[in-house]
Design an enzyme around this catalytic site. Sequence first.
Site, PDB file in Angstrom:
ATOM      1  CG  ASN A   1      -9.486  -4.565   3.864  1.00  0.00           C
ATOM      2  OD1 ASN A   1     -10.146  -5.575   3.709  1.00  0.00           O
ATOM      3  ND2 ASN A   1      -8.935  -4.235   5.017  1.00  0.00           N
TER       4      ASN A   1
ATOM      5  CB  SER B   1      -0.865   0.056   1.259  1.00  0.00           C
ATOM      6  OG  SER B   1      -1.690  -1.046   1.372  1.00  0.00           O
TER       7      SER B   1
ATOM      8  CG  ASN C   1      -4.528   4.224   0.182  1.00  0.00           C
ATOM      9  OD1 ASN C   1      -5.749   4.065   0.148  1.00  0.00           O
ATOM     10  ND2 ASN C   1      -3.705   3.254   0.499  1.00  0.00           N
TER      11      ASN C   1
ATOM     12  CG  HIS D   1      -2.714  -1.245  -3.704  1.00  0.00           C
ATOM     13  ND1 HIS D   1      -3.138   0.049  -3.557  1.00  0.00           N
ATOM     14  CD2 HIS D   1      -2.752  -1.794  -2.456  1.00  0.00           C
ATOM     15  CE1 HIS D   1      -3.420   0.286  -2.286  1.00  0.00           C
ATOM     16  NE2 HIS D   1      -3.194  -0.813  -1.601  1.00  0.00           N
TER      17      HIS D   1
HETATM   18  N1  NAD Z   1      -5.038  -4.211   5.272  1.00  0.00           N
HETATM   19  C1  NAD Z   1      -5.393  -3.545   4.171  1.00  0.00           C
HETATM   20  O1  NAD Z   1      -6.451  -2.881   4.142  1.00  0.00           O
HETATM   21  C2  NAD Z   1      -4.537  -3.612   2.931  1.00  0.00           C
HETATM   22  C3  NAD Z   1      -5.096  -3.164   1.700  1.00  0.00           C
HETATM   23  C4  NAD Z   1      -4.313  -3.235   0.548  1.00  0.00           C
HETATM   24  C5  NAD Z   1      -3.003  -3.716   0.605  1.00  0.00           C
HETATM   25  N2  NAD Z   1      -2.501  -4.122   1.821  1.00  0.00           N
HETATM   26  C6  NAD Z   1      -1.112  -4.602   1.826  1.00  0.00           C
HETATM   27  O2  NAD Z   1      -1.126  -6.004   1.944  1.00  0.00           O
HETATM   28  C7  NAD Z   1       0.047  -6.437   2.640  1.00  0.00           C
HETATM   29  C8  NAD Z   1      -0.358  -7.262   3.834  1.00  0.00           C
HETATM   30  O3  NAD Z   1      -1.157  -6.452   4.680  1.00  0.00           O
HETATM   31  P1  NAD Z   1      -2.235  -7.099   5.670  1.00  0.00           P
HETATM   32  O4  NAD Z   1      -2.991  -5.958   6.268  1.00  0.00           O
HETATM   33  O5  NAD Z   1      -2.953  -8.208   4.990  1.00  0.00           O
HETATM   34  O6  NAD Z   1      -1.238  -7.704   6.756  1.00  0.00           O
HETATM   35  P2  NAD Z   1      -1.492  -8.897   7.791  1.00  0.00           P
HETATM   36  O7  NAD Z   1      -0.454  -8.717   8.825  1.00  0.00           O
HETATM   37  O8  NAD Z   1      -2.940  -8.935   8.161  1.00  0.00           O
HETATM   38  O9  NAD Z   1      -1.209 -10.222   6.927  1.00  0.00           O
HETATM   39  C9  NAD Z   1       0.082 -10.554   6.477  1.00  0.00           C
HETATM   40  C10 NAD Z   1       0.175 -12.033   6.144  1.00  0.00           C
HETATM   41  O10 NAD Z   1       1.540 -12.338   5.824  1.00  0.00           O
HETATM   42  C11 NAD Z   1       1.926 -13.531   6.501  1.00  0.00           C
HETATM   43  N3  NAD Z   1       3.359 -13.458   6.736  1.00  0.00           N
HETATM   44  C12 NAD Z   1       4.022 -12.870   7.766  1.00  0.00           C
HETATM   45  N4  NAD Z   1       5.339 -12.982   7.608  1.00  0.00           N
HETATM   46  C13 NAD Z   1       5.536 -13.671   6.453  1.00  0.00           C
HETATM   47  C14 NAD Z   1       6.689 -14.112   5.768  1.00  0.00           C
HETATM   48  N5  NAD Z   1       7.920 -13.877   6.224  1.00  0.00           N
HETATM   49  N6  NAD Z   1       6.507 -14.790   4.608  1.00  0.00           N
HETATM   50  C15 NAD Z   1       5.265 -15.016   4.116  1.00  0.00           C
HETATM   51  N7  NAD Z   1       4.133 -14.616   4.726  1.00  0.00           N
HETATM   52  C16 NAD Z   1       4.262 -13.940   5.883  1.00  0.00           C
HETATM   53  C17 NAD Z   1       1.103 -13.509   7.770  1.00  0.00           C
HETATM   54  O11 NAD Z   1       0.986 -14.832   8.265  1.00  0.00           O
HETATM   55  C18 NAD Z   1      -0.238 -12.958   7.266  1.00  0.00           C
HETATM   56  O12 NAD Z   1      -1.021 -13.994   6.719  1.00  0.00           O
HETATM   57  C19 NAD Z   1       0.818  -5.166   3.021  1.00  0.00           C
HETATM   58  O13 NAD Z   1       1.793  -4.915   2.045  1.00  0.00           O
HETATM   59  C20 NAD Z   1      -0.274  -4.105   2.977  1.00  0.00           C
HETATM   60  O14 NAD Z   1       0.246  -2.822   2.708  1.00  0.00           O
HETATM   61  C21 NAD Z   1      -3.249  -4.110   2.966  1.00  0.00           C
END
Ligand code: NAD
Length: 207
Positions: free
Chosen positions: A67, A43, A114, A64
């Site tokens: 959510n 993000s 964003n 990207h």
């Molecule tokens: N939360 C949002 O609204 C949103 C929206 C768009 C993009 N993103 C992006 O998505 C990505 C993840 O965000 P999130 O909110 O889902 O985070 P999160 O912490 O909820 O999920 C991350 C996932 O990665 C896994 N993980 C952790 N370490 C790891 C590793 N070393 N190797 C492989 N997997 C691993 C975790 O088990 C978990 O399933 C980020 O880059 C974030 O910027 C998030």
Amino acid sequence: MAAGKDADLFIEAAPERMDIKQDLLERASALLDADAIIATNTSSLSVTALGAFVADPGRFVGIHFFNPVPLMALVEVVKGDETRDAAVAAARAFAETVGKTPITVADSPGFVVNRILFPMINEAANAYAEGVATAEDIDTGMKLGANWPMGPLALADLVGLDTTKAILETLESELGDVKYRPSAKLGELVEQGKLGRKSGAGFYEYA
Ligand SMILES: NC(=O)c1ccc[n+]([C@@H]2O[C@H](COP(=O)([O-])OP(=O)(O)OC[C@H]3O[C@@H](n4cnc5c(N)ncnc54)[C@H](O)[C@@H]3O)[C@@H](O)[C@H]2O)c1
């Protein structure tokens, strides 16, 4: 990861930390076929900077999602400085295959959505802090007056007020403009441990 070594497309969606993403991208780059596309769901991190962890950054692109993904129709396809047009085209085609509408965006802080959305959430927090209206009335105003599906303060609570503040801080530092500075109200709520839905309270109280 070994189970996915024959994939045409790899998208990392690991936590928003450069070191974690570096490790995954270096491994993907070594494991996958040379013509596979490697992507990030980041993000806020620079797609160009992440691309440096891939041996051939031309095949690296941002994909990207928004959510909650099953409900949100948009995918931002982010073109890093080195990303080849063919990788952008492949990412756009993939987004359409999974039922989303892609837009192509240059690698820039906050991308498109964003960058525009979070200053609006921030302005809602300022209006709330100044007593312009209650949280409920600010949210009703934006739902009925601007056709937002949910109000900006409820949305901030859903995203998390710590995350909201962090995104605004990134926009402020990377775009170099104080207009993105997080509302003092966000800082105050985060300080009190009121992070939104996940902590049980934010602009609203949650059971
Ligand atoms: N939360 C949002 O609204 C949103 C929206 C768009 C993009 N993103 C992006 O998505 C990505 C993840 O965000 P999130 O909110 O889902 O985070 P999160 O912490 O909820 O999920 C991350 C996932 O990665 C896994 N993980 C952790 N370490 C790891 C590793 N070393 N190797 C492989 N997997 C691993 C975790 O088990 C978990 O399933 C980020 O880059 C974030 O910027 C998030």
